[in-house]
Design an enzyme around this catalytic site. Structure first.
Site, PDB file in Angstrom:
ATOM      1  N   HIS A  31       0.807  -1.216   0.000  1.00  0.00           N
ATOM      2  CA  HIS A  31       0.000   0.000   0.000  1.00  0.00           C
ATOM      3  C   HIS A  31       0.842   1.268   0.000  1.00  0.00           C
ATOM      4  CE1 HIS A  31      -3.593   2.359   1.731  1.00  0.00           C
ATOM      5  NE2 HIS A  31      -3.884   1.990   0.502  1.00  0.00           N
ATOM      6  N   LYS A  74       2.997   4.386  -1.151  1.00  0.00           N
ATOM      7  CA  LYS A  74       2.935   5.257  -2.324  1.00  0.00           C
ATOM      8  C   LYS A  74       4.108   6.228  -2.245  1.00  0.00           C
ATOM      9  CE  LYS A  74      -2.058   4.710  -2.328  1.00  0.00           C
ATOM     10  NZ  LYS A  74      -1.951   3.494  -1.495  1.00  0.00           N
ATOM     11  N   HIS A 110      -9.023  10.741   0.111  1.00  0.00           N
ATOM     12  CA  HIS A 110      -8.232   9.515   0.049  1.00  0.00           C
ATOM     13  C   HIS A 110      -6.948   9.718   0.843  1.00  0.00           C
ATOM     14  CE1 HIS A 110      -5.845   6.225  -1.900  1.00  0.00           C
ATOM     15  NE2 HIS A 110      -6.987   5.608  -1.721  1.00  0.00           N
ATOM     16  N   LYS A 112      -4.743  10.319   4.246  1.00  0.00           N
ATOM     17  CA  LYS A 112      -4.812   9.787   5.612  1.00  0.00           C
ATOM     18  C   LYS A 112      -3.906  10.637   6.489  1.00  0.00           C
ATOM     19  CE  LYS A 112      -5.480   6.065   2.804  1.00  0.00           C
ATOM     20  NZ  LYS A 112      -5.706   6.324   1.381  1.00  0.00           N
TER      21      LYS A 112
END
Length: 638
Positions: free
Chosen positions: A294, A296, A524, A526
């Site tokens: 996950h 990025k 999107h 966090k």
């Protein structure tokens, strides 16, 4: 049937998708041409990028590049990566369900009748707490204006998909609108940036709310360096679209893609890259079930130096279009003098050491040359700490290397207690939620809240616990968003998880972002932080890929002698001490961006607004037909 202050649910059974961030089906990506416009006489020197994009968008080589053919299949796309909430939204996007105020179809009427008692789901298989990352098999339909609900038919294998001008979208072919001619006109003054924290540009917002924001085309543009090679770490890729984001002069430069795909999905990813000889792959090892890659991140190697970008966006167009995303962009790191010692170029935050340790955890030969390049550059001008997660079970000192225990260690060592500490709430903001147990003592309060409330070495042992405020979009937040209900495809909180942890919903607060103009651009991003009682100061701030889940942050095992982490995640932690401050002052108005502002640009409004008794958190795999979204559609799982 379960009931809470936020509605009733009925559920028979389901395949859970607790913690799997959504992936896109925007695989066939056509170029969107922007009218050419000469701005050279009026633009400031710091806005060269505007001229660059406007002078290169319509180049013949861009138009003439072949697009990857996509066959019409029973599944959403032969090249679609994964099958979570976004694929569900995309599955029947050509036939969305129109809101009908009068005389609803029998199918829609039945759906609405089940909703009268609250949230409902037709069928599924329940899961256990460990199944945080199962692929969801439900497919939602968003039905357009004037079209009645029709029985679902199996597509004919002989049917050929009609070519369209733009990528498939939840709203049909007209969803993606052209960016304004000044969309890529950046106002970023890199030298004046204190925190190097940016939001993405959003199509459909007033221009001032994109001033100081940044788009992927700008990140990869010559304005930030003469690119030689790059690495793209991510969860979801649309490779044809990704290649188009590089400017023409860099478009054939080597790109390494670090991913977590396996078997069929890996084969589809490789198929996407067939037309692009300069694209190579590195598969992240996922040895623990239900884990995901996950992280990025971009590693950008220039003629002039080296740069790191850590962000929250997938490598797909939908994530850069009408969603709220965040990123940290490093300074341009210069090359160290030849013969420099191995410890040279380190920052006070030990960012270089920690980045190398994170890359080493992949155990991937493909990353060796990149690790050497990092060693050869001076990363001393870095003021953030790296917070990573890598899959594994860790004991002893290794327990504090990753996940929330890594965050706890840094907060313990590099912050100090504040007066009236118990009145300083912790805030968590995220786009997906995993299973956390039957009550808050199972993980949220026992582990995660303890980490977020850590300030200094001693720690708090008596007195009331600080408040925990969780920011997650409500159904109405999603319904009234720029994207409408399909925005919920990026918020994969499932009914199977929600109905087991009704206690969690008393923590929920709305996504409200008037200060950034992004109340209608669903998050999107966090973020996690600790705020003062009046919400004007921050004790610390974190932007990360990690959602609210044990898979991302890690969970204790064996009587707290071992921690288990399932997924790769990455973020950066801002601590006031690294900026010679005692606290961060919250910036009141993030946009339009002010030059050299000393306030921290929190991406949503403080204080957060608590859910009312009528509000419900967005659940992606149940129907919403009582009211239309901004495009006149309803949300119907089928």
């Amino acid at each position: 049937m379960s009931q809470s202050a936020h509605g009733k649910w009925t559920v028979s059974s389901s395949d859970d998708d607790d913690d799997v961030p959504p992936r896109s089906n925007n695989i066939k990506t056509e170029r969107v041409e922007t009218p050419q416009q000469d701005t050279r006489k009026t633009e400031p020197a710091t806005r060269k990028i505007a001229r660059f994009f406007q002078s290169n968008t319509d180049k013949p080589d861009v138009k003439s590049e072949p697009s990857l053919p996509v066959k019409k299949e029973e599944k959403p796309s032969s090249l679609a990566m994964g099958s979570e909430a976004r694929q569900m939204a995309h599955a029947n996007q050509q036939q969305p369900v129109k809101y009908e105020n009068n005389n609803p179809s029998p199918a829609a009427k039945r759906k609405r009748e089940t909703e009268e008692a609250g949230w409902a789901l037709s069928s599924s298989d329940d899961d256990d707490d460990d199944n945080d990352n199962k692929d969801n098999k439900h497919k939602d339909r968003v039905i357009p204006s004037g079209q009645k609900t029709q029985p679902k038919k199996q597509p004919s294998p002989k049917r050929v998909k009609k070519e369209v001008d733009r990528p498939p979208s939840p709203h049909g072919r007209t969803y993606y609108i052209d960016e304004p001619v000044d969309y890529f006109e950046t106002s970023i003054d890199e030298e004046a940036e204190t925190y190097r924290f940016y939001l993405n540009k959003v199509v459909g917002l007033d221009k001032k709310y994109n001033t100081g924001a940044i788009h992927i085309k700008e990140i990869l543009s010559p304005m930030f360096g003469t690119l030689k090679e790059s690495v793209q770490f991510n969860y979801c890729f649309d490779i044809p679209w990704m290649v188009e984001q590089y400017p023409p002069e860099f478009r054939d430069k080597p790109v390494l893609i670090v991913h977590g795909e396996k078997r069929e999905s890996k084969a589809r990813l490789i198929q996407q890259a067939q037309p692009y000889a300069h694209v190579r792959f590195c598969q992240a090892k996922l040895d623990i079930a239900f884990g995901t890659h996950h992280t990025k991140m971009m590693l950008l190697w220039y003629v002039e130096g080296f740069r790191v970008v850590i962000l929250t966006s997938n490598m797909i167009r939908a994530d850069w279009y009408q969603k709220t995303q965040g990123m940290w962009m490093s300074p341009l790191y210069p090359v160290l003098p030849e013969g420099s010692p191995e410890t040279a170029g380190e920052s006070p935050t030990f960012f270089k050491r920690d980045l190398l340790e994170y890359l080493q955890a992949y155990r991937a030969p493909e990353l060796s040359e990149w690790m050497q390049r990092i060693r050869e550059h001076d990363l001393s001008d870095t003021s953030v700490y790296l917070i990573g997660s890598t899959p594994g079970r860790y004991v002893g000192a290794d327990m504090e290397k990753w996940g929330h225990l890594r965050l706890r260690k840094l907060l313990r060592e590099h912050t100090k207690p504040v007066p009236n500490e118990e009145a300083w709430p912790v805030i968590g903001q995220f786009s997906s939620i995993g299973s956390m147990g039957l009550d808050k003592t199972k993980w949220l309060a026992a582990e995660f809240q303890r980490t977020l409330t850590t300030l200094g070495k001693g720690g708090k042992s008596v007195g009331p616990e600080p408040q925990m405020l969780l920011v997650y979009p409500s159904v109405d937040n999603v319904r009234t968003s720029l994207e409408g209900y399909p925005a919920g495809g990026s918020l994969p909180y499932s009914i199977q998880t929600a109905q087991r942890q009704l206690w969690l919903h008393s923590f929920f607060h709305h996504w409200k972002a008037e200060t950034t103009g992004r109340s209608h651009a669903m998050p999107h991003i966090k973020t996690y932080m600790r705020a003062s009682p009046d919400f004007t100061q921050l004790a610390w701030f974190l932007v990360t890929s990690s959602n609210l889940s044990k898979a991302a942050w890690g969970g204790m095992e064996k009587n707290n002698t071992q921690v288990m982490v399932r997924s790769y995640e990455l973020g950066v932690l801002y601590l006031p001490s690294a900026f010679n401050l005692s606290t961060f002052r919250v910036q009141k108005n993030v946009f339009p961006a002010g030059e050299g502002s000393s306030g921290f640009p929190v991406p949503f409004d403080l204080p957060p607004q608590r859910y009312s008794s009528k509000d419900q958190p967005w659940i992606w795999n149940i129907p919403y037909t009582q009211a239309p979204d901004t495009h006149g559609n309803v949300w119907v799982p089928s």
